[in-house]
Design a protein around this motif. Sequence first.
Motif, short mmCIF file in Angstrom:
data_model
loop_
_atom_site.label_atom_id
_atom_site.label_comp_id
_atom_site.label_asym_id
_atom_site.label_seq_id
_atom_site.Cartn_x
_atom_site.Cartn_y
_atom_site.Cartn_z
N ASN A 70 0.81 -1.21 0.00
CA ASN A 70 0.00 0.00 0.00
C ASN A 70 0.85 1.27 0.00
O ASN A 70 0.31 2.37 0.00
CB ASN A 70 -0.94 0.02 1.21
CG ASN A 70 -2.12 -0.88 0.99
OD1 ASN A 70 -2.63 -1.00 -0.11
ND2 ASN A 70 -2.55 -1.54 2.05
N ARG A 71 2.14 1.11 -0.01
CA ARG A 71 3.04 2.27 -0.02
C ARG A 71 2.91 3.00 -1.35
O ARG A 71 3.06 2.41 -2.43
CB ARG A 71 4.46 1.80 0.19
CG ARG A 71 5.43 2.90 0.39
CD ARG A 71 6.77 2.35 0.78
NE ARG A 71 7.67 3.45 1.06
CZ ARG A 71 8.91 3.30 1.40
NH1 ARG A 71 9.41 2.09 1.52
NH2 ARG A 71 9.66 4.34 1.63
N ARG A 72 2.64 4.30 -1.28
CA ARG A 72 2.44 5.09 -2.50
C ARG A 72 3.71 5.18 -3.32
O ARG A 72 4.81 5.29 -2.78
CB ARG A 72 1.94 6.48 -2.15
CG ARG A 72 0.55 6.45 -1.61
CD ARG A 72 0.10 7.85 -1.27
NE ARG A 72 -1.19 7.78 -0.62
CZ ARG A 72 -2.27 8.42 -1.04
NH1 ARG A 72 -2.20 9.19 -2.10
NH2 ARG A 72 -3.40 8.29 -0.40
N ASN B 38 -7.90 0.61 -4.12
CA ASN B 38 -7.12 1.72 -3.59
C ASN B 38 -7.25 2.93 -4.50
O ASN B 38 -7.01 2.84 -5.70
CB ASN B 38 -5.65 1.30 -3.48
CG ASN B 38 -5.06 1.70 -2.16
OD1 ASN B 38 -5.25 2.81 -1.71
ND2 ASN B 38 -4.35 0.77 -1.56
N TRP C 132 -5.38 5.76 -4.59
CA TRP C 132 -4.14 6.31 -5.13
C TRP C 132 -3.66 5.53 -6.34
O TRP C 132 -3.04 6.09 -7.24
CB TRP C 132 -3.05 6.40 -4.07
CG TRP C 132 -2.47 5.10 -3.60
CD1 TRP C 132 -2.85 4.38 -2.52
CD2 TRP C 132 -1.40 4.37 -4.20
NE1 TRP C 132 -2.10 3.24 -2.41
CE2 TRP C 132 -1.19 3.21 -3.43
CE3 TRP C 132 -0.59 4.58 -5.31
CZ2 TRP C 132 -0.21 2.26 -3.74
CZ3 TRP C 132 0.38 3.63 -5.62
CH2 TRP C 132 0.55 2.49 -4.83
N LEU D 265 -2.91 7.20 -9.99
CA LEU D 265 -1.62 7.02 -10.66
C LEU D 265 -1.82 6.47 -12.07
O LEU D 265 -1.16 6.90 -13.02
CB LEU D 265 -0.71 6.11 -9.83
CG LEU D 265 0.72 5.94 -10.31
CD1 LEU D 265 1.42 7.28 -10.51
CD2 LEU D 265 1.51 5.10 -9.31
#
Length: 114
Positions: A41-43, A84, A86, A90
Amino acid sequence: MMFSNTLTLWTGALLILSVSLWSCTTAHNDGAADCCLTTSNRRIPKKVVTSFTIQTGDGACSIPATIFITKKNLKLCAPFPSENNWVSKLIDHILAGTLKNPPQKPRGKKQRQQ
């Protein structure tokens, strides 16, 4: 007679070994090496990503995921876009960039039409 039994035994052992090695090599070439086994889940910063692919979770790849490709050709596994926000943003950023910068025609001298 003893020689033929030993020869048969060695031939059988060699055959079993050959089949075992062949099945191991074909099992490693099934494309599973390119699958995401987990996601993070790290952007991921927009500036490092150049493209993406979607892993649906069907077939050899067991989980749905988004695979982002970086400028250094690294593959980063992120959650599926619907899971998610984000990730969706992206993907939209990447698609917008490809629409703004269509492939350019080769530049050269223009030829006259007669």
